[in-house]
Design a protein around this motif. Sequence first.
Motif, PDB file in Angstrom:
ATOM      1  N   VAL A 216      42.931  41.659 -30.164  1.00 37.09           N
ATOM      2  CA  VAL A 216      42.151  42.453 -29.219  1.00 37.09           C
ATOM      3  C   VAL A 216      42.931  42.635 -27.921  1.00 37.09           C
ATOM      4  CG1 VAL A 216      39.954  42.639 -27.987  1.00 37.09           C
ATOM      5  CG2 VAL A 216      40.027  41.555 -30.239  1.00 37.09           C
ATOM      6  N   HIS A 217      43.596  41.575 -27.477  1.00 36.60           N
ATOM      7  CA  HIS A 217      44.456  41.657 -26.289  1.00 36.60           C
ATOM      8  C   HIS A 217      45.511  42.747 -26.466  1.00 36.60           C
ATOM      9  CE1 HIS A 217      47.279  40.239 -23.121  1.00 36.60           C
ATOM     10  NE2 HIS A 217      48.195  40.555 -24.029  1.00 36.60           N
ATOM     11  N   SER A 218      46.159  42.752 -27.609  1.00 34.20           N
ATOM     12  CA  SER A 218      47.223  43.725 -27.881  1.00 34.20           C
ATOM     13  C   SER A 218      46.695  45.158 -27.855  1.00 34.20           C
ATOM     14  CB  SER A 218      47.867  43.421 -29.236  1.00 34.20           C
ATOM     15  OG  SER A 218      48.866  44.369 -29.543  1.00 34.20           O
ATOM     16  N   ILE A 219      45.503  45.364 -28.410  1.00 37.74           N
ATOM     17  CA  ILE A 219      44.926  46.713 -28.445  1.00 37.74           C
ATOM     18  C   ILE A 219      44.643  47.209 -27.030  1.00 37.74           C
ATOM     19  CG2 ILE A 219      42.855  48.009 -29.098  1.00 37.74           C
ATOM     20  CD1 ILE A 219      42.762  46.325 -31.656  1.00 37.74           C
ATOM     21  N   PHE A 220      44.049  46.375 -26.190  1.00 38.06           N
ATOM     22  CA  PHE A 220      43.707  46.781 -24.824  1.00 38.06           C
ATOM     23  C   PHE A 220      44.958  46.997 -23.967  1.00 38.06           C
ATOM     24  CE2 PHE A 220      39.282  45.652 -25.593  1.00 38.06           C
ATOM     25  CZ  PHE A 220      38.618  46.554 -24.773  1.00 38.06           C
ATOM     26  N   THR A 221      45.912  46.091 -24.048  1.00 37.88           N
ATOM     27  CA  THR A 221      47.113  46.247 -23.226  1.00 37.88           C
ATOM     28  C   THR A 221      47.937  47.446 -23.671  1.00 37.88           C
ATOM     29  OG1 THR A 221      48.280  44.636 -24.638  1.00 37.88           O
ATOM     30  CG2 THR A 221      47.260  43.814 -22.611  1.00 37.88           C
ATOM     31  N   SER A 222      47.986  47.688 -24.981  1.00 32.41           N
ATOM     32  CA  SER A 222      48.722  48.844 -25.481  1.00 32.41           C
ATOM     33  C   SER A 222      48.089  50.150 -24.999  1.00 32.41           C
ATOM     34  CB  SER A 222      48.755  48.819 -27.014  1.00 32.41           C
ATOM     35  OG  SER A 222      49.376  49.981 -27.530  1.00 32.41           O
ATOM     36  N   SER A 251      36.473  49.985 -23.981  1.00 35.02           N
ATOM     37  CA  SER A 251      35.783  49.079 -23.071  1.00 35.02           C
ATOM     38  C   SER A 251      34.270  49.180 -23.190  1.00 35.02           C
ATOM     39  CB  SER A 251      36.209  49.354 -21.621  1.00 35.02           C
ATOM     40  OG  SER A 251      35.907  50.698 -21.249  1.00 35.02           O
ATOM     41  N   ARG A 252      33.769  50.322 -23.658  1.00 35.24           N
ATOM     42  CA  ARG A 252      32.329  50.470 -23.877  1.00 35.24           C
ATOM     43  C   ARG A 252      31.852  49.562 -25.001  1.00 35.24           C
ATOM     44  NH1 ARG A 252      31.382  56.925 -24.220  1.00 35.24           N
ATOM     45  NH2 ARG A 252      30.798  57.401 -22.056  1.00 35.24           N
ATOM     46  N   LYS A 253      32.587  49.563 -26.096  1.00 35.60           N
ATOM     47  CA  LYS A 253      32.141  48.883 -27.308  1.00 35.60           C
ATOM     48  C   LYS A 253      32.630  47.449 -27.417  1.00 35.60           C
ATOM     49  CE  LYS A 253      31.899  53.083 -30.170  1.00 35.60           C
ATOM     50  NZ  LYS A 253      32.368  53.735 -31.420  1.00 35.60           N
ATOM     51  N   ASN A 254      33.643  47.085 -26.617  1.00 35.70           N
ATOM     52  CA  ASN A 254      34.248  45.774 -26.786  1.00 35.70           C
ATOM     53  C   ASN A 254      34.534  45.129 -25.424  1.00 35.70           C
ATOM     54  OD1 ASN A 254      34.987  46.094 -29.873  1.00 35.70           O
ATOM     55  ND2 ASN A 254      35.767  47.917 -28.871  1.00 35.70           N
ATOM     56  N   ARG A 255      34.428  43.831 -25.393  1.00 38.75           N
ATOM     57  CA  ARG A 255      34.728  43.096 -24.168  1.00 38.75           C
ATOM     58  C   ARG A 255      36.236  43.065 -23.939  1.00 38.75           C
ATOM     59  NH1 ARG A 255      36.501  38.183 -23.004  1.00 38.75           N
ATOM     60  NH2 ARG A 255      36.544  37.625 -25.221  1.00 38.75           N
ATOM     61  N   VAL A 256      36.639  43.319 -22.706  1.00 37.80           N
ATOM     62  CA  VAL A 256      38.070  43.263 -22.372  1.00 37.80           C
ATOM     63  C   VAL A 256      38.472  41.792 -22.292  1.00 37.80           C
ATOM     64  CG1 VAL A 256      39.869  43.927 -20.728  1.00 37.80           C
ATOM     65  CG2 VAL A 256      37.842  45.377 -21.022  1.00 37.80           C
ATOM     66  N   PRO A 257      39.424  41.348 -23.113  1.00 37.02           N
ATOM     67  CA  PRO A 257      39.828  39.933 -23.069  1.00 37.02           C
ATOM     68  C   PRO A 257      40.335  39.568 -21.677  1.00 37.02           C
ATOM     69  CG  PRO A 257      40.755  41.035 -24.995  1.00 37.02           C
ATOM     70  CD  PRO A 257      40.169  42.112 -24.131  1.00 37.02           C
ATOM     71  N   GLU A 258      40.105  38.348 -21.291  1.00 37.19           N
ATOM     72  CA  GLU A 258      40.536  37.899 -19.963  1.00 37.19           C
ATOM     73  C   GLU A 258      42.031  38.073 -19.777  1.00 37.19           C
ATOM     74  OE1 GLU A 258      40.354  33.812 -17.226  1.00 37.19           O
ATOM     75  OE2 GLU A 258      39.198  33.990 -19.076  1.00 37.19           O
ATOM     76  N   THR A 259      42.800  37.845 -20.841  1.00 39.08           N
ATOM     77  CA  THR A 259      44.257  37.954 -20.751  1.00 39.08           C
ATOM     78  C   THR A 259      44.729  39.395 -20.574  1.00 39.08           C
ATOM     79  OG1 THR A 259      44.331  38.029 -23.178  1.00 39.08           O
ATOM     80  CG2 THR A 259      44.693  35.886 -22.119  1.00 39.08           C
ATOM     81  N   ALA A 260      43.876  40.368 -20.905  1.00 36.09           N
ATOM     82  CA  ALA A 260      44.263  41.780 -20.793  1.00 36.09           C
ATOM     83  C   ALA A 260      43.656  42.461 -19.575  1.00 36.09           C
ATOM     84  CB  ALA A 260      43.843  42.529 -22.055  1.00 36.09           C
ATOM     85  N   SER A 294      32.810  47.886 -14.775  1.00 40.48           N
ATOM     86  CA  SER A 294      33.477  46.654 -14.329  1.00 40.48           C
ATOM     87  C   SER A 294      32.708  45.999 -13.197  1.00 40.48           C
ATOM     88  CB  SER A 294      34.913  46.960 -13.870  1.00 40.48           C
ATOM     89  OG  SER A 294      35.678  47.464 -14.945  1.00 40.48           O
ATOM     90  N   ARG A 295      32.168  46.818 -12.280  1.00 43.62           N
ATOM     91  CA  ARG A 295      31.365  46.282 -11.182  1.00 43.62           C
ATOM     92  C   ARG A 295      30.101  45.614 -11.707  1.00 43.62           C
ATOM     93  NH1 ARG A 295      31.696  51.446  -7.016  1.00 43.62           N
ATOM     94  NH2 ARG A 295      33.769  50.985  -6.148  1.00 43.62           N
ATOM     95  N   GLN A 296      29.451  46.289 -12.665  1.00 41.99           N
ATOM     96  CA  GLN A 296      28.222  45.744 -13.217  1.00 41.99           C
ATOM     97  C   GLN A 296      28.481  44.433 -13.942  1.00 41.99           C
ATOM     98  OE1 GLN A 296      26.850  48.989 -15.639  1.00 41.99           O
ATOM     99  NE2 GLN A 296      25.744  49.990 -13.957  1.00 41.99           N
ATOM    100  N   THR A 297      29.625  44.362 -14.654  1.00 38.91           N
ATOM    101  CA  THR A 297      29.978  43.142 -15.374  1.00 38.91           C
ATOM    102  C   THR A 297      30.198  41.983 -14.420  1.00 38.91           C
ATOM    103  OG1 THR A 297      31.006  44.446 -17.139  1.00 38.91           O
ATOM    104  CG2 THR A 297      31.609  42.118 -16.990  1.00 38.91           C
ATOM    105  N   ARG A 298      30.892  42.257 -13.280  1.00 38.70           N
ATOM    106  CA  ARG A 298      31.146  41.205 -12.304  1.00 38.70           C
ATOM    107  C   ARG A 298      29.873  40.726 -11.646  1.00 38.70           C
ATOM    108  NH1 ARG A 298      35.414  44.542 -10.725  1.00 38.70           N
ATOM    109  NH2 ARG A 298      34.281  45.132  -8.838  1.00 38.70           N
TER     110      ARG A 298
END
Length: 300
Positions: A216-222, A251-260, A294-298
């Motif tokens: 998942v990290h790889s998909i988001f960073t790519s 980002s709508r359907k999946n959580r952005v990993p902390e590392t990404a 992102s604001r709402q998530t924080r």
Amino acid sequence: MVELRDKVRRFGINVVPQILDDKSFDEDTLLDLKDAELLDLCRKLNLIGDDDFFFLDQCRATRNSFSIAHPAAGTVDEDEFLSFLSRCQKHALSSAHNPKGVDTKSLLAALKATKFKKDQRQEWERRIQETFEAQRELIFVMLHGIYCDPASGEEARLNAIAICESFSNDLSPRTRSALVDRHQDYKAKGDEARQKASLQFFETLGQLSLLSEAEVHSIFTSASRKLLSVHNGWDNFHNEPPFADRLLKLSRKNRVPETAQATFVEAVVTAATGNSYGVSNAASPSYNEMVKCSRQTRSS
């Protein structure tokens, strides 16, 4: 027993061989089944549950031991007889549960023929919804395989993912497990083409959380780096929108990993801020929504 045979007919005699992997099964085979075999078949097809099987099998044993068709082992009093009738009524005669099997051969032929029209896709979705869970699991794994097969035609791949996407929020734990197992098999075999397609499959269904954190990290960073690369190009205003939209859908359907998250935020903020020539107006709605989310998530 007559009702149970009718249940099998309503399920679809032509579908039973596909479930049992017994090509010889037909109407004559159904009529020749012993009662114990019929009960077992109905349980395998989910036409009766485990409780139904248990109580109906007791009724079968009671009938064999105490009916006039066999030498009586004893007598059945009124209470036992009423219990016998009640169990037959409750577990066979009054059951409204009668799923219909999906003819997978017809489904495969339809998938490969042409891109589904809306009503055609909805009809197949209805049939899949109405069948029993074990067959749904087999169908979704089959559709995943079709989507990931490089030899599959574009129509078949689009049809397969369209059907799966409509069930994305209703996949059973067993189905999710089976799909992940198939994905891991592709990785173990080093089948890069199928593995890449499988990642796209999970991404489209919004099920990336089922995969490893590293994937998942790889998909988001790519996706983030591709957006930055396009943004820094000379024709960025024209080319940015599809890359921004892809990152938004991720980002709508999946959580952005902390590392990404650092790479993700950098890409969104940089592209949303624009350069000395301005921003891509067509991509701005995507950036605004990602910043808002992102604001709402924080805050939550």
